[in-house]
Motif scaffolding. Structure first.
Motif, short mmCIF file in Angstrom:
data_model
loop_
_atom_site.label_atom_id
_atom_site.label_comp_id
_atom_site.label_asym_id
_atom_site.label_seq_id
_atom_site.Cartn_x
_atom_site.Cartn_y
_atom_site.Cartn_z
N GLN A 54 0.81 -1.21 0.00
CA GLN A 54 0.00 0.00 0.00
C GLN A 54 0.85 1.26 0.00
N GLU A 55 2.03 1.20 0.64
CA GLU A 55 2.89 2.37 0.65
C GLU A 55 3.29 2.79 -0.76
N VAL A 56 3.48 1.81 -1.62
CA VAL A 56 3.88 2.09 -2.99
C VAL A 56 2.69 2.66 -3.78
N LEU A 57 1.53 2.06 -3.61
CA LEU A 57 0.35 2.53 -4.33
C LEU A 57 -0.03 3.96 -3.89
N ARG A 58 0.03 4.20 -2.58
CA ARG A 58 -0.31 5.54 -2.09
C ARG A 58 0.67 6.59 -2.59
N ALA A 59 1.94 6.22 -2.68
CA ALA A 59 2.93 7.18 -3.17
C ALA A 59 2.64 7.59 -4.61
N ALA A 60 2.15 6.66 -5.43
CA ALA A 60 1.78 7.01 -6.81
C ALA A 60 0.56 7.93 -6.82
N GLN A 61 -0.43 7.61 -5.98
CA GLN A 61 -1.62 8.45 -5.91
C GLN A 61 -1.26 9.86 -5.43
N ASP A 62 -0.38 9.93 -4.44
CA ASP A 62 0.03 11.24 -3.93
C ASP A 62 0.78 12.04 -5.00
N ALA A 63 1.62 11.34 -5.77
CA ALA A 63 2.38 12.04 -6.82
C ALA A 63 1.45 12.59 -7.90
N ILE A 64 0.45 11.81 -8.28
CA ILE A 64 -0.52 12.29 -9.27
C ILE A 64 -1.26 13.50 -8.73
#
Length: 404
Positions: A54-64
Motif C-alpha cells: 500500500q505504501e507504494v500505491l499511495r505514493a503514486a496516488q500522492d504524486a498524481i
C-alpha cells in the motif's frame, strides 16, 4: 503484403515468423485468449492478480495529486535514481553514483533493448542461456547480432560451467545473463558467475544482467549480482525493475546501473525509444525500494507459499516438478504422464483441468526446443484462492487419466 525489413529479423529472433513470412502471435497471447474463451484459470502469463504494498500505491496516488504528471528528467527522477543507488549499496555493497551511473527506463525490457542496440553491431555475438525470455532473441536480431545460447536442462537448470566457458569467444560482444532465471526459477551461484566474469575479461566482452526477480527468493537462496564480483564492475550493466517485486508490472518502471560511460551509451539510444515515462510512478517505486527488509521478506514469503500450493496440486496430478528457488514460475514434465508435447498439453488443459500454462519450448529454438518439448511452465504469482482452485483442478488429472 508484408515487406522485408528489420521487423522480420525481430519476429524471427523471437520465433514468431511463420512459414509464410508473416509475424505470428506469441504463445502467451494464444494461451491467454484460450483462458478467456474457456473460463480456465490463466497461469500462463507472469503477472500478479493482487496489488503490491500500500505504501507504494499511495505514493503514486500522492504524486498524481501533487501534479507529477509531466515529462520527468531524461535519466529519471532524482528521487528514484537516489533510491536505486541506496538499494544497490544496501543489498549488495555496490556504490553507485545516482547522477551518472543510474538510468531509469520503461521497464527492464526497454533497458535491455537500449543496451543491446547501443553495443551490438552487425554480426556481433550475444550469448544467453536457453530457455530464455523471448524479448532477448527479438532485440538481438533487431540489432543485427547473432544469438548464441548455452542450454540449461531439466530438472536443475544449471548450465555446465565448461560449456559456458567455451561458448564465450572473441566474437562474443555481450554475455546476457538472467538470474534469477525466467522461466526456470534457477538462481545462478557465485562459482558459475565467476566463470562468466573470467571469460568476459579474457575475451573483452560486456556482461548484461537481467535481475528483475532479485528479491523473489525462496528456501534460503541468495542472489549474487555479477557487478559485485571482483573484476566485473567495469564491464557490467545491471538491469532490474519494480514491477515484479512490488506487483506493479503495468507501471513499467525499470532501471540500469553500471559505469558512467556504459550508462551514457545506453541513454543515447533510450532517449529515442520512449524518451521518458511514468512520472508519478517513479517516486512510488522509490518509496518501495526504501521499504524495510521485513516487507521484502514478506513479499517473497507470500510467493513461496503460493509456489508450495501450486507445486502440491501439480504433484497430486502426478507431474514431476522442478521446484523453483526464485521468481514467478514452476516447470513440470508432462512426458511421464503421457504428454510428450507441452504445447498440445497446454491447448488441452482448459478442457482437461480448467487451467492454462505455457510450453517451455516457446522459450527455446531448434534443438533445445526439442529437448524441452514436454515441459510446461505455470505462474504462481496469483492470489491464494486462485492457486488453491487451480491446484484442486490440476489434481483431478490423476483421476481423469493421461490421454490428451
Amino acid at each position: 503484403m508484408w515487406r522485408p525489413g528489420p521487423w522480420r529479423r525481430a519476429a524471427a529472433g523471437a520465433g514468431l515468423l511463420t512459414a509464410d513470412g508473416v509475424p505470428g502471435t506469441t504463445i502467451f497471447a494464444e494461451m491467454s485468449a484460450l483462458a478467456a474463451s474457456t473460463g480456465a484459470i490463466n497461469l500462463g502469463q507472469g503477472f500478479p492478480d493482487t496489488d503490491g504494498p500500500q505504501e507504494v500505491l499511495r505514493a503514486a496516488q500522492d504524486a498524481i495529486a501533487a501534479g507529477v504528471n509531466q515529462y520527468p528528467p531524461g535519466r529519471g527522477t532524482q528521487v528514484l535514481r537516489e533510491a536505486v543507488a541506496r538499494h544497490q549499496a544496501r543489498w549488495y555493497g555496490l556504490r553507485v553514483d545516482p547522477e551518472t551511473e543510474v538510468l531509469v527506463t520503461a521497464g527492464a525490457t526497454e533497458a535491455l533493448a537500449a543496451v543491446l542496440l547501443a553495443f551490438v553491431d552487425e554480426g556481433d555475438e550475444v550469448l544467453t542461456l536457453e530457455p530464455a525470455y523471448d524479448a532477448y532473441g527479438a532485440v538481438i536480431a533487431l540489432a543485427g547480432g547473432v544469438h548464441r545460447t548455452v542450454p540449461v536442462d531439466w530438472p536443475a537448470f544449471r548450465p555446465d560451467p565448461d560449456r559456458l566457458r567455451d561458448a564465450i569467444t572473441d566474437r562474443t560482444r555481450v554475455i546476457l545473463l538472467n538470474t534469477p532465471h525466467n522461466p526456470t526459477g534457477a538462481v545462478l551461484d557465485e562459482a558459475l558467475l565467476r566463470v562468466v566474469v573470467e571469460a568476459a575479461e579474457r575475451h573483452d566482452a560486456l556482461i548484461v544482467t537481467d535481475e528483475v526477480y532479485e528479491h523473489l527468493l525462496f528456501d534460503g537462496a541468495r542472489h549474487v549480482p555479477v557487478a559485485a564480483l571482483p573484476g566485473a564492475w567495469d564491464r557490467t550493466i545491471s538491469i532490474s525493475s519494480g514491477g515484479k517485486t512490488f506487483s506493479t508490472t503495468g507501471w513499467k518502471i525499470g532501471w540500469l546501473t553500471g559505469p558512467a560511460e556504459l550508462v551514457s551509451a545506453a541513454l543515447a539510444v533510450k532517449q529515442f525509444l520512449t524518451f521518458v515515462n511514468g512520472a508519478p510512478f517513479q517516486p512510488a517505486i522509490a518509496a518501495g525500494l526504501d521499504l524495510p527488509d521485513e516487507v521484502f521478506a514478506s513479499i517473497a514469503g507470500t510467493l513461496q507459499t503460493g509456489r508450495d500450493t501450486l507445486v502440491s496440486g501439480l504433484e497430486a496430478a502426478g507431474f514431476p516438478v522442478s521446484v523453483p528457488r526464485a521468481g514467478y514460475f514452476v516447470i513440470v514434465d508432462g512426458a511421464p504422464l503421457g504428454f510428450p508435447d507441452g504445447a498440445e498439453l497446454c491447448r488441452s488443459l482448459p478442457t482437461l483441468a480448467g487451467v492454462v500454462g505455457v510450453p517451455v519450448s516457446a522459450f527455446c529454438r531448434d534443438e533445445q526446443a526439442a529437448r524441452m518439448r514436454s515441459l510446461v511452465r505455470f505462474a504462481f504469482c496469483k492470489s491464494p484462492g486462485v492457486l488453491a482452485e487451480a491446484s484442486t483442478r490440476l489434481a483431478t488429472l490423476a483421476q481423469r487419466g493421461s490421454t490428451v
